[in-house]
Motif scaffolding. Structure first.
Motif, PDB file in Angstrom:
ATOM      1  N   ALA A 402      37.258  14.510  67.042  1.00 11.87           N
ATOM      2  CA  ALA A 402      36.350  15.206  67.969  1.00 11.87           C
ATOM      3  C   ALA A 402      37.159  15.999  68.976  1.00 11.87           C
ATOM      4  CB  ALA A 402      35.438  14.204  68.696  1.00 11.87           C
ATOM      5  N   ASP A 403      36.711  17.235  69.231  1.00  5.61           N
ATOM      6  CA  ASP A 403      37.275  18.072  70.297  1.00  5.61           C
ATOM      7  C   ASP A 403      38.796  18.187  70.250  1.00  5.61           C
ATOM      8  OD1 ASP A 403      34.749  18.482  71.168  1.00  5.61           O
ATOM      9  OD2 ASP A 403      34.869  17.136  72.876  1.00  5.61           O
ATOM     10  N   GLY A 404      39.353  18.391  69.083  1.00  2.00           N
ATOM     11  CA  GLY A 404      40.789  18.598  68.974  1.00  2.00           C
ATOM     12  C   GLY A 404      41.608  17.331  68.986  1.00  2.00           C
ATOM     13  N   TRP A 405      40.929  16.174  68.886  1.00  4.93           N
ATOM     14  CA  TRP A 405      41.627  14.887  68.921  1.00  4.93           C
ATOM     15  C   TRP A 405      41.267  14.074  67.686  1.00  4.93           C
ATOM     16  CZ3 TRP A 405      45.083  13.475  72.721  1.00  4.93           C
ATOM     17  CH2 TRP A 405      45.177  14.357  73.824  1.00  4.93           C
ATOM     18  N   GLN A 406      42.191  13.216  67.289  1.00  5.39           N
ATOM     19  CA  GLN A 406      41.947  12.247  66.217  1.00  5.39           C
ATOM     20  C   GLN A 406      42.090  10.843  66.794  1.00  5.39           C
ATOM     21  OE1 GLN A 406      45.052  12.184  63.186  1.00  5.39           O
ATOM     22  NE2 GLN A 406      46.466  13.319  64.509  1.00  5.39           N
ATOM     23  N   PHE A 407      41.330   9.915  66.248  1.00  8.06           N
ATOM     24  CA  PHE A 407      41.254   8.574  66.818  1.00  8.06           C
ATOM     25  C   PHE A 407      41.384   7.510  65.728  1.00  8.06           C
ATOM     26  CE2 PHE A 407      38.883  11.490  69.430  1.00  8.06           C
ATOM     27  CZ  PHE A 407      39.289  11.188  70.721  1.00  8.06           C
ATOM     28  N   LEU A 427      45.245  16.518  67.187  1.00  4.27           N
ATOM     29  CA  LEU A 427      45.045  16.683  65.750  1.00  4.27           C
ATOM     30  C   LEU A 427      46.354  16.945  65.012  1.00  4.27           C
ATOM     31  CD1 LEU A 427      41.742  18.756  65.463  1.00  4.27           C
ATOM     32  CD2 LEU A 427      42.119  16.369  64.830  1.00  4.27           C
ATOM     33  N   ALA A 428      47.292  17.614  65.681  1.00  7.28           N
ATOM     34  CA  ALA A 428      48.550  17.954  65.025  1.00  7.28           C
ATOM     35  C   ALA A 428      49.503  16.772  64.902  1.00  7.28           C
ATOM     36  CB  ALA A 428      49.244  19.085  65.789  1.00  7.28           C
ATOM     37  N   SER A 429      49.210  15.681  65.571  1.00  8.76           N
ATOM     38  CA  SER A 429      50.116  14.530  65.559  1.00  8.76           C
ATOM     39  C   SER A 429      50.123  13.853  64.195  1.00  8.76           C
ATOM     40  CB  SER A 429      49.687  13.517  66.627  1.00  8.76           C
ATOM     41  OG  SER A 429      50.458  12.336  66.532  1.00  8.76           O
ATOM     42  N   THR A 430      51.301  13.396  63.795  1.00 11.31           N
ATOM     43  CA  THR A 430      51.434  12.657  62.540  1.00 11.31           C
ATOM     44  C   THR A 430      51.715  11.172  62.787  1.00 11.31           C
ATOM     45  OG1 THR A 430      53.803  13.167  62.451  1.00 11.31           O
ATOM     46  CG2 THR A 430      52.308  14.690  61.328  1.00 11.31           C
ATOM     47  N   SER A 431      51.605  10.750  64.049  1.00 12.21           N
ATOM     48  CA  SER A 431      51.963   9.371  64.408  1.00 12.21           C
ATOM     49  C   SER A 431      50.762   8.454  64.611  1.00 12.21           C
ATOM     50  CB  SER A 431      52.811   9.373  65.697  1.00 12.21           C
ATOM     51  OG  SER A 431      53.967  10.145  65.544  1.00 12.21           O
ATOM     52  N   LEU A 432      49.557   8.996  64.524  1.00 10.54           N
ATOM     53  CA  LEU A 432      48.379   8.193  64.861  1.00 10.54           C
ATOM     54  C   LEU A 432      48.276   6.935  64.018  1.00 10.54           C
ATOM     55  CD1 LEU A 432      45.699   7.833  66.408  1.00 10.54           C
ATOM     56  CD2 LEU A 432      44.583   9.051  64.524  1.00 10.54           C
TER      57      LEU A 432
END
Length: 511
Positions: A402-407, A427-432
């Motif tokens: 949502a809104d440019g974020w991943q959770f 969203l661009a993070s690969t560490s989530l």
């Protein structure tokens, strides 16, 4: 809404039906990041903030003098007093500490710029480093600030600064200025609408209000330094404490550094500017060495004072959070900084990542996968919901965007409660996935022996023995990370500074 029965807990128990979208988690992340940028000043609450009066004020504050009964602003502040206590964990009661603080305040009242003004000071049971004033003479200082100060003169500088706000009627002035800005903003919007000219006008109005606040802080600095010097304290203490504030802000920063050109929320003067001006005001009082520091008396007062979180709120031990009352624990990766607040436990880390931990009351008949799908997570990927087990506890996981974020979302049932771990990343993070899994896998229920062994951290004053140095002294500290850096910050030691046999220093320990 928080369950009032658990108001003392840092974990806010939220009814299962209340929505908690990732958008709201993102807002909490922003607030957590803001907590790391320590205010190099204070908060002056205006009369507009003082509305609620449905509580009774505490009967056991530190009182220098009774507040005037007919003072309208004092009556307004009196009604706000319980809200302040609720926000900052109530009063911190320690007779020896209270006597030390009261002595400092008593000396300052003899040279107050307004001799008719009575002051009432309360030590707040909060690890946050803060001090502020309410109109009418109500002054507040947190035990977190007392832990950072190193002598009575530094404490006097802080309290005299707050007295300066009261003497200069800054709370009332700011209330009037804010009312003027609200009216001006309405006129601009009505006349110019959403045009670029209107936006420029509104920005200029906000800058004027920010500048007004900065000028208030600098005026209170000047008043406070003069007053503390007249009261016999070292006038250069204000500059020393501002330097300690800056060092603590850097220590708390995830990156280890801050941009000194930026003002906190554009409402406080940056620390280098304040330090320079504080030194200038001090020179008007006397040469270096003028006035008393009264270090021994101050250190005796804070010896044994609680440091960090209270037992009812749970403990932060480096990158681990433990709650003896709830009997649970979890850890965050290295590089993350945990903030234990009244609403939730949050952590911020590299790459704009953030973690939130809280709890809900949930009917045992409701399965955890069904709970994840019940609508409280906006942007949920329904296909990602999985039932799992975490260290023997029933759990479920899912992801959302949502809104440019991943959770990454994990809910875990332990005892009669369901706990929620939410990890947010751009969203661009690969560490989530890696971080979310690491945090959820670390969740566990404490054994009775582990709960019994948990003790609160305290400030202890020790005398340096021959052969000891900063390295060996900092190694004595327990329950904190980056021991050497924290030791330097707590003792106001600049890079390269050393200690000598016979010096008194502060350490943090659970003994």
């Amino acid at each position: 809404m928080c369950d009032e029965r658990n108001a003392a807990l840092s974990i806010c128990l939220i009814p299962a039906g209340e929505l908690l979208s990732p958008v709201r988690v993102h807002a909490r992340r922003a607030a957590a990041v803001g907590l790391l940028a320590l205010v190099a000043g204070c908060q002056a609450l205006s009369g507009a903030d003082i509305k609620e009066s449905g509580f009774q004020p505490s009967n056991n504050p530190i009182t220098v003098d009774n507040v005037s009964r007919n003072d309208r602003m004092a009556e307004l502040a009196k009604s706000q007093h319980p809200r302040i206590l609720a926000t900052y964990g109530g009063e911190y009661s320690d007779p020896r500490l209270e006597r030390m603080v009261a002595k400092v305040v008593g000396n300052l009242t003899t040279v107050s710029g307004n001799p008719t003004q009575a002051y009432r000071i309360t030590i707040l049971n909060s690890p946050n480093v803060n001090a502020f004033a309410l109109p009418g003479g109500y002054l507040y200082v947190t035990r977190g600030l007392l832990a950072l100060a190193n002598d009575s003169a530094e404490l006097a500088a802080v309290i005299a600064h707050e007295m300066g706000h009261v003497t200069a009627n800054h709370g009332i002035q700011r209330q009037q200025k804010e009312a003027e800005e609200v009216l001006a903003n309405k006129v601009v919007t009505d006349v110019l609408g959403e045009s670029p000219t209107a936006k420029v006008a509104l920005i200029r109005g906000k800058l004027r209000l920010a500048q007004f606040s900065r000028n208030q802080e600098l005026e209170a600095d000047a008043i406070g330094i003069k007053a503390s010097g007249q009261a016999g304290f070292d006038p250069y203490a204000a500059g020393r404490f501002l330097q300690s504030m800056a060092a603590y802000s850097d220590f708390r920063s995830v990156s280890g550094a801050t941009d000194p050109s930026l003002d906190f929320l554009a409402s406080h003067p940056n620390t280098p500017q304040r330090i320079e001006l504080a030194q200038r005001h001090a020179r008007l009082v006397g040469v270096p060495g003028t006035g008393l520091r009264d270090r021994d008396s101050f250190l005796a007062g804070i010896d044994g004072m609680l440091y960090g979180d209270t037992p009812d709120e749970g403990y932060v031990r480096g990158t681990t959070f433990l709650h003896p009352r709830l009997g649970i624990s979890f850890s965050v990766p290295t590089g993350f900084v945990i903030d234990n607040t009244a609403a939730a436990v949050t952590a911020t880390g590299p790459g704009d990542m953030a973690i939130r931990f809280d709890g809900v009351s949930l009917d045992r008949k409701t399965s955890l996968p069904d709970y994840l799908r019940s609508g409280w997570v906006a942007g949920l990927d329904a296909n990602s919901v999985r039932a799992e087990t975490v260290n023997g506890n029933e759990a479920a996981t899912a992801t959302a965007r949502a809104d440019g974020w991943q959770f990454g979302i994990t809910v875990i049932r332990a005892g009669d409660q369901v706990y929620r771990l939410l990890t947010a990343a751009p969203l661009a993070s690969t560490s989530l996935a890696q971080v979310s899994r690491s945090v959820s896998d670390s969740f566990r229920v404490l054994t009775p022996a582990e709960k019994a062994a948990l003790k609160p951290l305290r400030i202890r004053v020790v005398t340096v023995r021959p052969g000891q140095n900063i390295g060996t002294l900092s190694a004595m500290m327990v329950g904190v990370d980056r021991k050497l850096d924290l030791f330097r910050v707590l003792n106001g030691l600049a890079p390269g500074a050393t200690v000598s046999a016979g010096d008194k220093v502060k350490i943090v320990t659970d003994r």
